[in-house]
Design an enzyme around this catalytic site. Structure first.
Site, PDB file in Angstrom:
ATOM      1  N   GLY A   1     -20.679   6.571   5.044  1.00 47.48           N
ATOM      2  CA  GLY A   1     -19.674   6.970   3.921  1.00 47.48           C
ATOM      3  C   GLY A   1     -20.239   6.555   2.443  1.00 47.48           C
ATOM      4  O   GLY A   1     -20.253   5.443   2.164  1.00 47.48           O
TER       5      GLY A   1
ATOM      6  N   HIS B   1     -17.506   6.813  -3.785  1.00 48.75           N
ATOM      7  CA  HIS B   1     -17.579   5.900  -4.984  1.00 48.75           C
ATOM      8  C   HIS B   1     -18.100   4.550  -4.761  1.00 48.75           C
ATOM      9  O   HIS B   1     -19.166   4.105  -5.314  1.00 48.75           O
ATOM     10  CB  HIS B   1     -16.260   5.729  -5.884  1.00 48.75           C
ATOM     11  CG  HIS B   1     -15.811   7.136  -6.302  1.00 48.75           C
ATOM     12  ND1 HIS B   1     -16.313   7.822  -6.952  1.00 48.75           N
ATOM     13  CD2 HIS B   1     -14.487   7.472  -6.255  1.00 48.75           C
ATOM     14  CE1 HIS B   1     -15.604   8.900  -7.128  1.00 48.75           C
ATOM     15  NE2 HIS B   1     -14.590   8.684  -6.656  1.00 48.75           N
TER      16      HIS B   1
ATOM     17  N   LYS C   1       0.614  -1.165   0.070  1.00 52.43           N
ATOM     18  CA  LYS C   1      -0.041  -0.106   0.052  1.00 52.43           C
ATOM     19  C   LYS C   1       0.855   1.185   0.106  1.00 52.43           C
ATOM     20  O   LYS C   1       1.889   1.174   0.526  1.00 52.43           O
ATOM     21  CB  LYS C   1      -0.912  -0.050   1.180  1.00 52.43           C
ATOM     22  CG  LYS C   1      -2.161   0.711   1.152  1.00 52.43           C
ATOM     23  CD  LYS C   1      -3.203   0.056   0.458  1.00 52.43           C
ATOM     24  CE  LYS C   1      -4.453   0.752   0.400  1.00 52.43           C
ATOM     25  NZ  LYS C   1      -5.526  -0.022  -0.066  1.00 52.43           N
TER      26      LYS C   1
END
Length: 368
Positions: free
Chosen positions: A194, A197, A94
């Site tokens: 939340g 997208h 990451k």
């Protein structure tokens, strides 16, 4: 001596990387800095036994560098298990870029970041995450081939968010089947926290399947837009976590299941897209088990996005991507069953299955 100075002295006593609580045998941590573009980034490579590390880049306005380091260590470790449990030949990595994605992200900064990725010679492949868009990956692609999730016009798999949302939806259906005996979502009350997208597409799937959805987000405009689009209710209370719903779907940042919130929960299921939902995986996982709340491990059910970007490396068709993502339903049921039979938490069950795949591969490599 001032409080700040005392705190600084205390921090200096902690080993900066290997002494971090989140450090878990990570293979490599790369600190990237470029004065001209203002780039400050950290790349964490947790494990490459199953293949090159793949995981998205997150741009976030961290309070300090310690917070950024902690995040990249936790997220890269999560990617190792996510890729393993999903049956992908990938390790875990990451990256985080410190800064405000809305005001500080520039094409120059992204290209410079791409050069740092390129310097790792394929040990780490990046992709999009919070604060990133497909066009940013296209910019990174200008300087390195070690990037996935580029736009379809440029031969990539495009925005991974819809596939991530579909995988989370499959995980929710499996959890509903486990808790209620049928995977029908008709009339089930769901709180989606939340609605970026992924969250929005999840709301779409849930409402289309008869769920009664309440949404929460820090962006008021998004709330009203998504609420009116899908007929979802907008959360208007004072305490999100004590809401009387069947399912809590965290789809923003992690660690929302913590010492402050866990005692308030009235839900039967926690299943969402956010990474690292449990602030303390062992402690909070055990408390959820004791409370009879079924936790669908995040690194399992939010794996649709990584399956989608993996398709660029493994030449998978769209149909194969959807099939692998749909299989999250079956894997979830297997993990719930494994947890029950072994009297362990669902998190421990998922982790042990993912770890076994890594260990088996490691033995294979040692005997070659």
């Amino acid at each position: 001596m001032s409080t700040e100075l005392l705190l600084a002295n205390e921090l200096h006593k902690v080993d900066p990387v290997f002494g971090q609580i989140s450090f878990d045998g990570h293979e490599q941590v790369v600190f990237c800095h470029d004065k001209d573009t203002g780039l400050k980034a950290i790349i964490g490579i947790h494990n490459t036994v199953l293949g090159p590390a793949l995981g998205g880049t997150r741009m976030w306005n961290y309070a300090n560098e310690w917070e950024a380091l902690n995040d990249v260590l936790r997220l890269s470790r999560g990617m190792t298990f996510k890729n393993s449990i999903s049956g992908l030949n990938l390790g875990g990595g990451k990256a985080v870029i410190i800064g405000d994605a809305k005001t500080q992200k520039t094409p120059e900064l992204m290209r410079r970041f791409g050069q740092f990725v390129d310097s790792l010679s394929g040990k780490y492949y990046t992709a999009e995450d919070v604060g990133m868009e497909t066009k940013d990956m296209d910019t990174v692609r200008e300087v390195t081939k070690y990037v996935s999730g580029i736009s379809e016009e440029k031969g990539g798999s495009g925005n991974p968010s819809p596939i991530t949302a579909y995988g989370v939806f499959m995980g929710i259906k499996a959890a509903v089947k486990e808790q209620f005996g049928t995977d029908s979502l008709e009339g089930k009350k769901v709180l989606v926290q939340g609605i970026g997208h992924v969250g929005e597409v999840l709301v779409q799937h849930l409402t289309e399947n008869g769920a009664i959805v309440t949404i929460s987000d820090i962006n008021e405009d998004r709330l009203h837009e998504v609420g009116s689009k899908y007929g979802a209710k907008i959360f208007s209370g004072t305490d999100l976590y004590s809401m009387d719903v069947d399912i809590y779907a965290p789809c923003a940042l992690g660690a929302t299941i913590n010492d402050d919130t866990i005692g308030k929960l009235k839900v039967k299921i926690i299943a969402g897209a956010a990474n690292n939902q449990l602030a303390n995986e062992l402690v909070h996982g055990q408390i959820l088990k004791e409370k009879g709340i079924l936790y669908a491990p995040d690194f399992l059910i939010n794996a649709g996005g990584v399956i989608n970007v993996y398709s660029e490396l493994a030449n998978l068709t769209k149909a194969e991507v959807m099939q692998k993502t749909e299989n999250i339903y079956n894997t979830s049921l297997q993990i719930f069953d494994f947890a029950k039979k072994n009297n362990i938490t669902t998190y421990q069950a998922a982790l042990s299955i993912a770890q076994k795949r890594i260990d088996d591969r490691k033995k294979e490599l040692q005997h070659k």
